[in-house]
Design a protein around this motif. Structure first.
Motif, PDB file in Angstrom:
ATOM      1  N   LEU A 453       0.841  -1.196   0.000  1.00  0.00           N
ATOM      2  CA  LEU A 453       0.000   0.000   0.000  1.00  0.00           C
ATOM      3  C   LEU A 453       0.872   1.240   0.000  1.00  0.00           C
ATOM      4  CD1 LEU A 453      -2.565  -0.922   2.812  1.00  0.00           C
ATOM      5  CD2 LEU A 453      -2.983  -0.989   0.350  1.00  0.00           C
ATOM      6  N   ASP A 454       0.393   2.299  -0.677  1.00  0.00           N
ATOM      7  CA  ASP A 454       1.063   3.608  -0.620  1.00  0.00           C
ATOM      8  C   ASP A 454       0.013   4.710  -0.774  1.00  0.00           C
ATOM      9  OD1 ASP A 454       4.036   3.210  -0.457  1.00  0.00           O
ATOM     10  OD2 ASP A 454       3.625   1.985  -2.221  1.00  0.00           O
ATOM     11  N   TRP A 455       0.143   5.778   0.054  1.00  0.00           N
ATOM     12  CA  TRP A 455      -0.738   6.937  -0.008  1.00  0.00           C
ATOM     13  C   TRP A 455      -0.131   8.024  -0.891  1.00  0.00           C
ATOM     14  CZ3 TRP A 455      -5.565   7.643   2.075  1.00  0.00           C
ATOM     15  CH2 TRP A 455      -5.990   6.711   3.048  1.00  0.00           C
ATOM     16  N   TRP A 492       3.307  10.944  -4.608  1.00  0.00           N
ATOM     17  CA  TRP A 492       3.131   9.868  -3.640  1.00  0.00           C
ATOM     18  C   TRP A 492       3.985  10.121  -2.411  1.00  0.00           C
ATOM     19  CZ3 TRP A 492      -0.833   6.838  -4.500  1.00  0.00           C
ATOM     20  CH2 TRP A 492      -1.297   6.695  -5.811  1.00  0.00           C
ATOM     21  N   SER A 493       3.357   9.914  -1.269  1.00  0.00           N
ATOM     22  CA  SER A 493       4.063  10.124   0.003  1.00  0.00           C
ATOM     23  C   SER A 493       5.142   9.074   0.224  1.00  0.00           C
ATOM     24  CB  SER A 493       3.058  10.074   1.155  1.00  0.00           C
ATOM     25  OG  SER A 493       3.710  10.128   2.393  1.00  0.00           O
ATOM     26  N   SER A 494       4.912   7.884  -0.252  1.00  0.00           N
ATOM     27  CA  SER A 494       5.898   6.798  -0.160  1.00  0.00           C
ATOM     28  C   SER A 494       5.738   5.915  -1.386  1.00  0.00           C
ATOM     29  CB  SER A 494       5.699   5.975   1.118  1.00  0.00           C
ATOM     30  OG  SER A 494       4.432   5.305   1.085  1.00  0.00           O
ATOM     31  N   TRP A 495       6.765   5.135  -1.650  1.00  0.00           N
ATOM     32  CA  TRP A 495       6.648   4.137  -2.728  1.00  0.00           C
ATOM     33  C   TRP A 495       7.274   2.835  -2.223  1.00  0.00           C
ATOM     34  CZ3 TRP A 495       4.825   5.351  -7.870  1.00  0.00           C
ATOM     35  CH2 TRP A 495       4.672   4.201  -8.669  1.00  0.00           C
ATOM     36  N   THR A 496       6.400   1.947  -1.787  1.00  0.00           N
ATOM     37  CA  THR A 496       6.853   0.630  -1.329  1.00  0.00           C
ATOM     38  C   THR A 496       6.304  -0.495  -2.196  1.00  0.00           C
ATOM     39  OG1 THR A 496       4.983   0.435   0.209  1.00  0.00           O
ATOM     40  CG2 THR A 496       7.017   1.437   1.050  1.00  0.00           C
ATOM     41  N   GLY A 497       5.494  -0.155  -3.184  1.00  0.00           N
ATOM     42  CA  GLY A 497       4.975  -1.158  -4.101  1.00  0.00           C
ATOM     43  C   GLY A 497       6.020  -1.569  -5.120  1.00  0.00           C
TER      44      GLY A 497
END
Length: 1666
Positions: A453-455, A492-497
């Protein structure tokens, strides 16, 4: 943006949280610096508790499973899991590898132990059902001994203190006590007595030699001499896990978490309560202990206080059993949280490197996330639960359970108002934080479980990845899917996908969807970190939208990396492992630092290599083909595919093959024999750097299976002929002498590679050789070539490796290079470690094709590496300093001389550079202008690619230049050697009146050769492939047949095209001019023969072509035409076809003629006859051959001999002619490495010329009138009786006498199956007779021999008696004074005895293998050799060769250094018994060997019923040659059955007819019969003893034992006298005769009397065995 380049940064491992306590015991040590040593995942950790600092050893590629340290606490040994479960020994202070030990265990290394003197290392490993114990000379990487430790789990191994021969293992329901002797380690099981047998999990040795084991039932067992003498009960409820001896006594740790302290008398002194379970201690008073707790994975220190109390403190903590998936880092602090399947959630202080808080939860934890303010932590659990914890102390605040499946990921929105929670129910739930986590939205639409998930930064959008490979974007408030194109400005606040166009580059070309488990982007530095299923943490640029983006990888985790996260300050990366349960902390270096020892380039980083040239591509393809069978083309000439034709049973071929030997014809080999005189050719198309100058001014190179040394001034060649297949590489000793010399074998190294060896190199001092294999891993092996043993080995690289080179000043350093790599290797014991060359930001990785070394020693040494792009890298200290544009095309050769540097490449230029390669001095184009005016002809092509450079000794000129077209040029000198360069050579013919020959081949050239001066006279480029050629009778024309179906005429000797025609679309297979020169017959793959009228003047040009006019066509063949031969009348043509047909046609119209088989043998065919199906040559066919096994034949012009060449075996054979009937005796020779394609005699029969297919060579053989002595290098072959080649010797008919000679009975003979020809292997034993496997046979002790042996002073005799050795004390005159048993350590019946008379005087005895399953690799199941001192019966070595079960002969070398054994009547082993080393072995496929003896220090003679073989120890191999004996020295009704060797190495062989054959060297010279004796009708068993200037034979004649004496004083064998005695028993037969000083002792079977003959008095003495 969008670059494929690697990121400008790297990762360095700085800390590991955790400890492997759930799968291993006894795995924490303390080194000499007082630092803890343990392992986590695949990393060895050295932990300084005081300074809170860790350093790492990263020399493993899989989970470490065992650890041991030397007694001085300096070196550590660690073993790992995996198919190649290797062991490394490393320095715990420097973390440098000292030795890498491979080729031992599979599955895993369970436990390790160093001997007290640090010289030996014991290891136990393998699958649980078959644990093997191995003992290593670890600094050499050499295995001394191995045995099956136990058929169940082994927990621990430990050496007896102060001993390097005794050790103990324990484990599942057993304790075993082991003794190492020689190369054998044998064990006895501990006797439990009245105590219950149970699992023994630890072992320790007390100072008084008592052994203490800890049991799974909680007791301590005390052992003495393998017997349980006492037990201390209930020490640890639940089981003892560890015992450790310290200066005050013994410590024990148990499952109850306590430490038991015992004094030296094993009285319990105290208990440390509440401590973990495993305890380890340093020398002296106890200062610290490393303790294992099975559930918490913790390491504690335990200190002794001044008041005598004990206190414990935890210093290392980690996750326990279960995978770690949850990971998050604090938004503002250096803190991380992890969640695991072990039901714990843990906070870690990344700055202080310590655990902060740990809580236990009731379910497995799989995900974690900090809130944006860092005050809360959300943790996802299984069963649809997630909890909210207060971040400081992990106190639970909320618990939500509204799903059924595991919560796999969760993320707070950047504003902190909502929490997104993903589950395996395929939903994402959105919860309102300030409403006590009330669910407000549900995002649906995913087709599988949610993984990431990423917001978005504005909190409006959420992206997710699913298990089906989906990437979905949602408008959260609308609970709806959106397309990315509709929200182009979203951030995007983060990118973990792991999915999406922005991260496409993190996936390699063939990646599976599950290969990348996690990623995390660092927006500030524009980099991304990933964790994958291969245990790698990788760094990429972000974004990386292009497939194949280059990354940097770091290793440490042993299994899949489950999660990765950046810290808030972007300084560190945290990664967690699945199966290894470890938490790794990596420091991010923003500037590129490749030199970190644990950092490697990914394969993606090495992409973008310039396109390979066509030559390189073909070379790679050829090398791949080389790994298959030797035979390149089974389809016939010219590589044309052949339609499958079934050969009829009534075909001519079938009749020839099945012909019976009853037909008339000679059945002896021809008197003519062959020897290689000259070889045309050079192996260029797959090799580089393989033509060199030697110190004596000769040039050495290779072609086919032949090493060639040639004197350029005279053209005289010498040949090395001991290879059996294509030579692929060549290196010259630094002194420039050890390749040619007298062409002897100096060393033969075997057992290091599979498929082939592609490169070899000498070390700078010439003491070592490195070799490179053709296996999938391109294995690198370093050898001590002179002693013949392997020093070290390692896997080279997965891609093609083109070459290797030693540092000229450092024997432990070498470089390998090839596609995608340049590696610098250093030796580490029995292994090799490497580091990649650092390219730096300016240079790109490239394919490296060649190398050389310049500069001085050490740091001043620099390397030159030639690239496929034409550049040359200058490398110093494993870093590229600069690159030089040397050529426009690939650089194939670099040469550094005293004053200059030379480069050569594909473009045909040789460039001369200054000594620093900074300035080009001169460029030499290799063209025809390059040649001297006196050169016979020009180059095959203008500026051919150059493959090799070599400078004359001590100077730059003349320079040796080798081209890709198989031309070797002497630059600045008059000379050139040449040959066919690639493809196959099929076309061959010889001049009708001169010593000249012509050939055509797959390199599209026609070449003319002088067979008198051995020069290449001329060549012509054909532009297409020709596969056959023939001289016109006038020698003014040549006819050529091409693969495209055309035919051409060339003028001779100018080689100018005269004319040609093109009537066929398929290949031409044979062309022949008629004897009168009027006609040309052309056979093709279209199943026809065209007949042409030949115009030699060329004045008439027909409509179809110049010089040829077709007048007839021969039709009716059912397959392609293979061979043609004209009748002497120039009208009749014989045709052989691929269907095995023999057809006849009449010229000029091609009318079919039906000629009966009885008439064909009388027809006068022109010479040479080349049709192999002619009735006059049916004796060349073996019954099991197929039609393609003989490619060509040629009869001599005026000699009764025919030559044939073999397809599969590369053999040239000579038969008498005619040879009608079954397969006849013949001579055969090797030289070609692959199938031999053609053979021709010269006009005066003085030479034979043969051509090779895949080896492209043209070999000239000298024909000589054979005598046995002259022809010692050839091989005689017969399908019936007589003399045999070693390779083709059939299984011999065995008699009882032969069995007795070998000390066997009929049931003891191994069922050995051999072949009499080239195809199926068939046994010649009686049909229907079966034999049980050897391990289950019952052996009768009465059938074994006593082998009595006298000492040189005649005062003692030793003999075999059951499993013991007896000693007789002999008085003067041969009377016995007494006897006793002198040696009794054998566990089975003794089969042979040998005495070494030199100091140290030793006796070797062999014992039978014990009854059991031979599939169990247990030492006791197989035959063993004991070496012991006769003076006191002390064993000094126990030796094992292979899996044989009976040894029938032993022999000490003259110096006593080497010991040879003959096992299972077929296998010879050679040992250095002093070192306990097995040096070499050879399986002799000759039916049965009956005797063996040393004739020299490194030479053995072995005897079979029909021949004598000589074995030479060369390196680590035994080279076998057959002794030569003319048929009259061994009549058909006699057999060899006794062997003796004189002190000077001369061989004497006894025959079953009572005669003795004397050998000089390896040639039988005379056969002596005893005078005045009636002929012996029935065969006799002969025993021979040699010495004192005489040969003694013993045999039984009727009821009399006859001992005959032959003198050798005048260098010839003469009968002297005989002595006789009545047989002492009815079945007494002398099976051994041994000579002392002045006595001869005869032995028979076990327990039968011995006979001593006093040679001075002639008195016999009969002695009964006690």
């Amino acid at each position: 943006m969008g670059s494929r380049q690697p990121p400008d940064g790297s990762l360095e491992l700085v800390w590991v949280f955790g400890y492997n306590g759930h799968t291993a015991r006894n795995n924490v040590k303390i080194n000499k610096d007082g630092h803890l040593v343990y392992y986590v995942a695949g990393v060895g950790v050295v932990h300084d508790i005081t300074l809170r600092k860790q350093t790492f050893y990263t020399g493993h590629n899989n989970d470490i499973t065992s650890l041991a340290m030397t007694g001085d606490m300096h070196l550590a040994a660690t073993g790992q899991v995996g198919k190649d479960a290797y062991i490394t020994v490393w320095d715990t202070s420097t973390r440098d590898p000292i030795s890498v030990i491979r080729d031992g265990h599979t599955h895993r290394v369970s436990t390790l132990s160093f001997s007290s003197d640090k010289k030996l290392l014991a290891s136990v490993g393998g699958p649980d059902h078959k644990q093997e114990l191995m003992v290593w000379e670890w600094h050499k990487g050499r295995r001394l001994a191995y045995n099956i430790a136990f058929s169940g789990r082994v927990e621990e191994v430990e050496w007896e203190p102060g001993s390097n021969s005794r050790l103990v293992t324990c484990g599942h329901n057993h304790v075993r006590f082991w003794k190492l002797s020689g190369n054998v380690i044998q064990g006895n099981s501990g006797v439990f007595g009245k105590e219950t047998t149970c699992d023994q999990v630890s072992v320790s040795h007390m100072p008084d030699n008592r052994v203490v084991t800890g049991t799974s039932t909680g007791h301590l067992y005390i052992w003495s001499k393998s017997k349980l003498v006492s037990a201390i009960k209930d020490v640890h409820p639940g089981g003892v896990l560890v015992t450790e001896v310290y200066s005050g006594g013994l410590l024990s740790g148990g499952k109850d978490g306590t430490i038991g302290v015992f004094d030296k008398q094993l009285n319990r002194v105290s208990t440390v309560p509440g401590a973990p379970s495993l305890v380890y201690e340093v020398a002296g008073p106890i200062h610290s202990l490393a303790v294992h707790n099975e559930k918490k994975n913790e390491v504690w220190t335990v200190k002794v206080e001044h008041d005598g109390g004990l206190g414990a403190a935890c210093v290392v903590q980690g996750h326990g059993l279960g995978e770690v998936w949850g990971l998050a880092t604090h938004p503002t602090r250096s803190v991380a949280i992890t969640a695991s399947d072990d039901h714990t959630v843990r906070l870690w202080d990344l700055e202080e490197r310590r655990p902060m808080t740990t809580i236990v939860v009731e379910k497995a934890a799989r995900a974690a996330a900090f809130s944006p303010d860092g005050q809360d932590v959300a943790v996802g659990l299984s069963h649809g639960i997630f909890i909210i914890l207060q971040a400081e102390h992990l106190e639970e605040k909320y618990r939500i359970s509204d799903r059924k499946e595991v919560r796999h990921d969760l993320k707070y929105s950047p504003c902190g108002e909502t929490l997104a929670v993903a589950s395996n129910d395929n939903f994402v739930d959105i919860y309102k934080v300030d409403k006590e986590y009330e669910r407000i939205y549900v995002l649906k639409g995913a087709s599988s479980f949610i993984t990431h998930l990423d917001w978005s930064s504005d909190c409006n959008y959420l992206q997710l990845n699913s298990g089906d490979g989906e990437r979905l974007l949602y408008n959260v408030a609308k609970e709806s899917l959106v397309d990315e194109s509709d929200i182009p400005g979203v951030e995007w606040s983060s990118w973990t996908g792991v999915l999406g166009p922005q991260v496409k580059g993190i996936w390699h070309k063939y990646a599976d969807l599950s290969d990348v488990n996690a990623c995390d982007a660092n927006f500030y530095f524009g980099v991304m970190v990933t964790g994958d299923d291969y245990g790698l943490v990788k760094l990429f640029r972000f974004p990386c939208p292009k497939k194949g983006s280059k990354g940097r990888s770091v290793v440490g985790h042993s299994a899949h990396v489950t999660n990765v996260r950046w810290t808030s300050d972007s300084e560190y990366v945290v990664s967690v492992g699945g199966a290894d349960h470890a938490v790794f902390l990596w420091k991010f270096r923003s500037s590129r630092r490749i030199s970190a020892p644990h950092q490697t380039d990914t394969e993606d980083e090495l992409e973008g290599i310039p396109e390979l040239t066509q030559d390189l591509e073909q070379e790679l393809a050829v090398n791949r083909r080389k790994t298959g069978t030797r035979r390149q083309n089974k389809n016939g000439r010219g590589n044309r595919p052949v339609t499958g034709v079934e050969i009829a049973e009534e075909s001519t071929f079938t009749r020839r093959r099945n012909a019976k030997s009853g037909k008339a014809g000679h059945d002896t080999p021809p008197p003519q024999c062959l020897r290689i005189k000259h070889v045309f050719g050079y192996h260029a198309h797959e090799c580089r750097n393989n033509a060199h100058w030697l110190k004596d001014g000769q040039v050495v190179y290779h072609v086919a299976a032949i090493g060639v040394a040639i004197d350029p001034s005279t053209g005289v060649q010498k040949h090395y002929l001991h290879h059996t297949d294509d030579i692929l590489c060549l290196a010259v000793h630094p002194q420039g002498q050890l390749v040619a010399s007298d062409m002897r074998i100096m060393s033969l190294l075997q057992g290091g590679h599979m498929r082939g060896v592609s490169s070899v190199a000498f070390s700078g001092d010439g003491e070592r050789v490195a070799s490179l294999g053709l296996d999938d891993y391109h294995t690198v092996v370093i050898w001590n070539w002179l002693k013949g043993y392997k020093i070290a080995s390692a896997r080279g690289h997965s891609d093609k490796v083109f070459g290797m080179r030693f540092s000229p000043t450092n024997n432990n350093r070498l470089v390998t290079f090839g596609i995608k790599h340049i590696k610098f290797w250093s030796q580490a014991g029995g292994g090799l470690t490497y580091r990649q060359v650092v390219l730096g930001p300016k240079f790109k990785q490239n394919t490296v094709l060649c190398s050389s070394v310049g500069g001085g020693e050490g740091a001043s040494e620099w390397w030159l590496l030639g690239l496929s792009s034409g550049y040359v890298f200058v490398v110093k200290d494993a870093k590229v300093e600069r690159s030089v544009k040397a050529h426009k095309v690939p650089v194939y050769a670099i040469l550094v001389t005293q004053e200059s540097i030379w480069t050569a490449g594909q473009g045909g230029y040789v460039c001369k550079w200054d000594s620093e390669m900074k300035r080009s001095v001169k460029v030499f184009p290799v063209t025809d202008h390059f040649l001297e005016n006196s050169a016979a002809f020009g180059l095959t092509s203008s500026q051919p690619g150059l493959r090799s450079l070599s400078a004359a000794p001590g100077t730059d000129f003349p320079l040796l230049v080798a081209t890709q077209h198989a031309e070797i040029l002497l630059m600045d000198a008059d000379g050139m050697f040449t040959g066919h360069s690639k493809g196959e050579v099929w076309g061959l013919d010889t001049h009708p009146r001169l010593l000249e020959a012509v050939t055509v081949g797959g390199d599209n050239t026609l070449r003319r050769w002088s067979l008198e001066d051995y020069d290449a006279l001329a060549s012509a480029n054909l532009r297409k492939t020709a596969c056959c050629v023939h001289f016109h009778p006038s020698a003014v024309l040549l006819s050529l047949g091409y693969l495209d179906g055309s035919v051409a005429l060339y003028l001779y000797p100018s080689l100018v095209k005269h004319g040609g025609v093109h009537h066929r679309s398929e290949g031409i297979s044979d062309v022949k001019f008629s004897p009168d020169g009027r006609f040309l017959a052309v056979g093709s793959h279209e199943r026809v023969v065209d007949i042409y009228v030949v115009d030699t003047d060329g004045d008439i040009v027909s409509q179809e072509g110049s010089g040829l006019r077709r007048v007839g066509i021969c039709r009716g063949a059912s397959s392609w035409v293979t061979h043609l031969t004209w009748h002497e009348n120039s009208r009749l043509i014989q045709i052989n076809t691929g269907a095995g047909e023999q057809l006849f046609y009449e010229a000029p119209h091609g009318t079919r003629q039906l000629i009966p088989d009885s008439t064909t043998a009388e027809l006068a065919w022109t010479s040479p006859l080349t049709c192999p199906l002619d009735a006059t040559v049916e004796g060349v066919w073996a019954p099991d051959m197929d039609l393609t096994d003989i490619n060509a034949i040629a009869t001599a012009h005026n000699l009764p001999v025919v030559a044939t060449v073999s397809d599969e075996e590369g053999l040239v054979r000579l038969f008498r002619y005619p040879c009608m009937g079954g397969l006849k005796k013949h001579r055969q020779y090797r030289g070609h490495s692959a199938h031999v394609t053609n053979v021709k005699w010269v006009y005066d029969n003085s030479l034979i010329v043969t051509t090779g297919g895949g080896d492209t060579s043209v070999i000239v053989w000298k024909v000589r009138q054979g005598s046995l002595k002259q022809d010692k290098e050839d091989t005689l072959h017969s399908p019936q009786n007589g003399e045999h080649t070693l390779d083709d010797l059939p299984d011999e008919d065995l008699t009882i006498m032969d069995l007795e000679a070998a000390g066997l009975d009929d049931d003891d003979v191994p069922l050995i199956v051999h072949t009499t020809s080239t195809k199926d292997r068939k046994s010649t034993r009686t049909p229907g007779k079966t034999r049980e496997p050897q391990s289950h046979r019952k052996r009768s002790a009465g059938q074994l021999r006593s082998i009595p042996t006298l000492t040189p002073d005649d005062k003692k005799a030793f003999y075999c008696s059951g499993s013991a050795v007896g000693q007789l004390n002999i008085a003067e005159g041969g009377e016995m004074e007494g006897q006793r048993l002198v040696y009794g350590e054998h566990t089975a019946a003794i089969t042979f005895l040998a005495l070494s008379v030199n100091d140290p005087k030793m006796i070797a005895t062999a014992q039978l293998g014990m009854e059991g399953d031979v599939s169990e690799d247990n030492v006791e199941n197989f035959a063993l050799v004991h070496v012991w001192r006769p003076s006191d019966g002390t064993n000094v070595a126990v030796l094992r060769g292979g899996k044989e079960t009976i040894i029938t002969a032993l022999s000490f070398s003259p110096s006593g250094r080497f010991l040879a054994s003959l096992a299972d009547a077929s296998t010879v082993h050679v040992f250095n018994w002093i070192k306990g080393a097995h040096i070499a072995h050879s399986e002799l496929k000759v039916g049965m060997v009956t005797a063996m003896a040393h004739t020299g220090e490194t030479t053995l003679a072995v005897l079979t019923p029909r021949t004598v073989l000589f074995l030479d120890l060369v390196g680590n191999s035994l080279i076998t040659t057959r002794g030569h004996a003319s048929p009259d020295l061994l009549p058909d009704d006699a057999a060899f059955n006794g062997l003796g060797v004189s002190p000077n190495g001369r061989v004497y062989v006894g025959c079953s007819d009572g005669s003795v054959v004397e050998w000089k060297g390896r040639i039988a010279t005379r056969r002596i019969m005893a005078p005045d004796e009636p002929p012996i009708i029935s065969p006799v068993r002969m025993s021979i003893a040699v010495g004192q200037g005489a040969v003694f034979t013993a045999c039984r004649l009727g009821s009399i034992i006859v001992v005959r004496c032959y003198t050798t004083d005048d260098d010839e064998l003469h009968f002297f006298s005989d002595s006789k005695i009545a047989t002492p028993e009815e079945n007494w037969i002398p099976v051994s005769a041994r000579l002392g000083g002045a006595m001869l002792i005869l032995g028979a079977r076990r327990n039968q009397p011995l006979i001593i003959l006093d040679l001075k008095s002639g008195k016999f003495t009969l002695i009964d065995q006690g």
